[in-house]
Design an enzyme around this catalytic site. Structure first.
Site, PDB file in Angstrom:
ATOM      1  N   LEU A   9      38.068  40.162  29.479  1.00 23.41           N
ATOM      2  CA  LEU A   9      37.422  39.144  29.551  1.00 23.41           C
ATOM      3  C   LEU A   9      36.497  38.546  27.760  1.00 23.41           C
ATOM      4  O   LEU A   9      36.052  38.144  27.212  1.00 23.41           O
ATOM      5  CB  LEU A   9      36.255  39.945  30.299  1.00 23.41           C
ATOM      6  CG  LEU A   9      36.415  39.226  31.786  1.00 23.41           C
ATOM      7  CD1 LEU A   9      35.555  40.367  32.786  1.00 23.41           C
ATOM      8  CD2 LEU A   9      35.672  37.488  32.550  1.00 23.41           C
ATOM      9  N   ASP A  54      37.226  47.338  19.866  1.00 21.15           N
ATOM     10  CA  ASP A  54      38.083  47.749  21.425  1.00 21.15           C
ATOM     11  C   ASP A  54      38.368  49.153  20.187  1.00 21.15           C
ATOM     12  O   ASP A  54      39.430  49.371  19.739  1.00 21.15           O
ATOM     13  CB  ASP A  54      39.272  46.725  21.647  1.00 21.15           C
ATOM     14  CG  ASP A  54      39.627  46.803  23.038  1.00 21.15           C
ATOM     15  OD1 ASP A  54      39.518  46.036  23.890  1.00 21.15           O
ATOM     16  OD2 ASP A  54      40.039  48.393  23.173  1.00 21.15           O
ATOM     17  N   ASP A  99      34.486  53.795  19.346  1.00 23.33           N
ATOM     18  CA  ASP A  99      33.432  54.377  20.856  1.00 23.33           C
ATOM     19  C   ASP A  99      32.397  53.525  21.259  1.00 23.33           C
ATOM     20  O   ASP A  99      31.831  54.182  20.390  1.00 23.33           O
ATOM     21  CB  ASP A  99      34.672  55.415  21.110  1.00 23.33           C
ATOM     22  CG  ASP A  99      33.884  55.925  22.742  1.00 23.33           C
ATOM     23  OD1 ASP A  99      33.387  55.569  23.162  1.00 23.33           O
ATOM     24  OD2 ASP A  99      34.020  57.271  23.472  1.00 23.33           O
ATOM     25  N   ILE A 100      32.623  52.680  21.866  1.00 24.21           N
ATOM     26  CA  ILE A 100      30.798  52.065  21.986  1.00 24.21           C
ATOM     27  C   ILE A 100      29.740  53.231  22.769  1.00 24.21           C
ATOM     28  O   ILE A 100      28.505  52.969  23.253  1.00 24.21           O
ATOM     29  CB  ILE A 100      30.601  51.168  22.410  1.00 24.21           C
ATOM     30  CG1 ILE A 100      31.135  50.627  23.614  1.00 24.21           C
ATOM     31  CG2 ILE A 100      31.502  50.201  21.358  1.00 24.21           C
ATOM     32  CD1 ILE A 100      31.545  51.007  24.995  1.00 24.21           C
ATOM     33  N   ASN A 147      30.846  44.591  26.300  1.00 23.81           N
ATOM     34  CA  ASN A 147      31.390  44.284  27.532  1.00 23.81           C
ATOM     35  C   ASN A 147      32.533  45.694  28.331  1.00 23.81           C
ATOM     36  O   ASN A 147      33.312  45.144  28.938  1.00 23.81           O
ATOM     37  CB  ASN A 147      32.407  42.930  27.541  1.00 23.81           C
ATOM     38  CG  ASN A 147      34.055  42.493  28.367  1.00 23.81           C
ATOM     39  OD1 ASN A 147      33.839  41.704  28.973  1.00 23.81           O
ATOM     40  ND2 ASN A 147      34.696  43.753  26.747  1.00 23.81           N
ATOM     41  N   TYR A 181      31.242  53.382  39.493  1.00 25.68           N
ATOM     42  CA  TYR A 181      31.298  52.172  38.576  1.00 25.68           C
ATOM     43  C   TYR A 181      30.348  50.922  39.769  1.00 25.68           C
ATOM     44  O   TYR A 181      29.345  50.406  38.614  1.00 25.68           O
ATOM     45  CB  TYR A 181      33.023  51.347  38.610  1.00 25.68           C
ATOM     46  CG  TYR A 181      32.844  50.312  38.470  1.00 25.68           C
ATOM     47  CD1 TYR A 181      32.729  50.043  37.175  1.00 25.68           C
ATOM     48  CD2 TYR A 181      33.363  48.728  39.440  1.00 25.68           C
ATOM     49  CE1 TYR A 181      32.937  48.549  36.804  1.00 25.68           C
ATOM     50  CE2 TYR A 181      33.205  47.664  38.082  1.00 25.68           C
ATOM     51  CZ  TYR A 181      33.062  47.338  37.256  1.00 25.68           C
ATOM     52  OH  TYR A 181      33.556  46.170  36.779  1.00 25.68           O
ATOM     53  N   LYS A 193      26.808  50.050  36.889  1.00 25.99           N
ATOM     54  CA  LYS A 193      26.869  48.694  37.115  1.00 25.99           C
ATOM     55  C   LYS A 193      25.511  48.160  37.418  1.00 25.99           C
ATOM     56  O   LYS A 193      24.859  47.302  36.610  1.00 25.99           O
ATOM     57  CB  LYS A 193      28.075  47.784  37.426  1.00 25.99           C
ATOM     58  CG  LYS A 193      29.531  48.119  36.782  1.00 25.99           C
ATOM     59  CD  LYS A 193      29.331  47.561  35.357  1.00 25.99           C
ATOM     60  CE  LYS A 193      30.575  46.933  35.022  1.00 25.99           C
ATOM     61  NZ  LYS A 193      30.605  46.363  33.510  1.00 25.99           N
ATOM     62  N   THR A 207      42.251  40.441  35.288  1.00 29.34           N
ATOM     63  CA  THR A 207      42.640  40.626  33.958  1.00 29.34           C
ATOM     64  C   THR A 207      43.868  41.866  34.242  1.00 29.34           C
ATOM     65  O   THR A 207      42.906  42.673  35.502  1.00 29.34           O
ATOM     66  CB  THR A 207      41.270  41.144  33.017  1.00 29.34           C
ATOM     67  OG1 THR A 207      40.518  42.429  33.878  1.00 29.34           O
ATOM     68  CG2 THR A 207      40.476  40.491  32.822  1.00 29.34           C
TER      69      THR A 207
END
Ligand SMILES: NC(=O)c1ccc[n+]([C@@H]2O[C@H](COP(=O)([O-])OP(=O)(O)OC[C@H]3O[C@@H](n4cnc5c(N)ncnc54)[C@H](O)[C@@H]3O)[C@@H](O)[C@H]2O)c1
Length: 303
Positions: free
Chosen positions: A19, A38, A73-74, A100, A171, A175, A205
């Protein structure tokens, strides 16, 4: 014709694949300059030697756009700060942040170990918070310096965050947390000219290959590929553009050709005794209220 994002500088995290890659290309096609972040990790978050961010930058440049790669690394403060700096250093400003990046480590709760809980909550929830905080600090400084800010943040939740998903406790919790963060960020940052919204996408994906492979394979006849990640990007681009002025604190489900506004938690049937209930009375009232309430939507994978 001028694109919807002409002159805007857009950061997309986890944009080397899936995505995020589709969003990065779609923003560039509308005239944005893009920072393609990324870390290039495997599906489970472990190192992957074939980092794809540079490849997406090449694709954008081949199409005549402008982009730079960022490999941080975010989910670290340093990675998030350096990401915002990368946008400002390369293109002089930042207008839109698309959070994302992420990965999965699915397990039933009884088998979910602490490391897999922490890794997934970290990459999604902290991985949204930290870039959001770094970007917000930059926008607040711009606003305080008297420069106009029309900033946009698009966060990425999931149906798992909205309804829950069997085998994805870590997860789903992360989220769902992103939805709460989105509401608070929209309320706090509006005064600086920052709008914050979230999407719950669905697309084929590597993350969902197993889920969608058979039911939702790309059509061989060249017809509409409902599960292509590129279907999700147009709404993300609009939310990331000037054109979405006035829209903040909202959540959209988006998949194929469908866009749905999610209406969120709101009070259902209520009883007020005007005094403290006994447990038995509270139970009796709860049973009556439940009978009058809308039944909940099923948790994904529970039926
Ligand atoms: N595909 C779907 O149907 C679906 C459904 C709901 C939500 N989502 C969400 O959409 C987002 C994108 O998922 P996708 O399906 O494109 O998955 P994907 O695995 O194809 O892409 C995710 C990318 O994030 C990168 N990444 C992971 N950790 C990172 C980190 N710490 N720093 C920087 N980059 C990192 C990975 O290297 C990868 O390229 C995720 O947040 C996912 O949870 C996807």
């Amino acid at each position: 014709m001028a694109g919807l994002c002409e002159g805007r500088v857009v950061v997309v995290t986890g944009a080397g694949r899936g995505l995020g890659r589709a969003h990065a290309l779609a923003f560039a096609a509308e005239g944005a300059k893009v920072v393609v972040n990324d870390l290039g990790v495997g599906l489970d978050g472990r190192p992957d030697p074939q980092s794809p961010a540079a490849q997406v930058v090449r694709e954008i440049e081949e199409l005549g756009g402008q982009a730079v790669a960022h490999g941080g690394d975010i989910a670290t403060a340093q990675g998030a700060d350096c990401l915002v700096r990368a946008a400002v250093d390369a293109f002089g400003r930042l207008d839109t942040l698309v959070n994302n990046a992420g990965f999965l480590r699915d397990r039933m709760l009884v088998n979910l170990d602490e490391g897999d809980w922490d890794a997934v909550v970290r990459v999604h929830l902290k991985g949204h918070f930290l870039p959001l905080r770094s970007a917000a600090a930059w926008w607040r400084a711009e606003a305080k310096a008297g420069r106009p800010v029309a900033a946009r943040v698009v966060n990425t939740s999931s149906g798992a965050g909205l309804l829950g998903s069997v085998g994805q406790g870590n997860y789903s919790a992360a989220k769902a947390g992103i939805l709460g963060l989105t509401l608070v960020a929209a309320a706090e940052l509006g005064r600086y000219g920052v709008q914050v919204n979230a999407i719950a996408p669905a697309a084929r994906t590597r993350m969902t290959e197993q889920t969608f492979a058979q039911a939702m394979a790309a059509p061989e006849d060249g017809g509409f590929d409902t599960m292509a990640p590129e279907n999700v990007s147009p709404l993300v681009v609009w939310l990331g553009a000037d054109a979405s002025a006035g829209v903040s604190g909202r959540v959209f489900e988006t998949e194929g050709g469908r866009i749905t506004v999610m209406e969120g938690w709101r009070p259902g049937p209520t009883a007020d005794r005007g005094a403290r209930w006994t447990p038995a009375q509270a139970g009796e009232a709860a049973v009556k209220l439940l009978a009058a309430a809308e039944p909940p939507l099923p948790v994904y994978g529970s039926q």
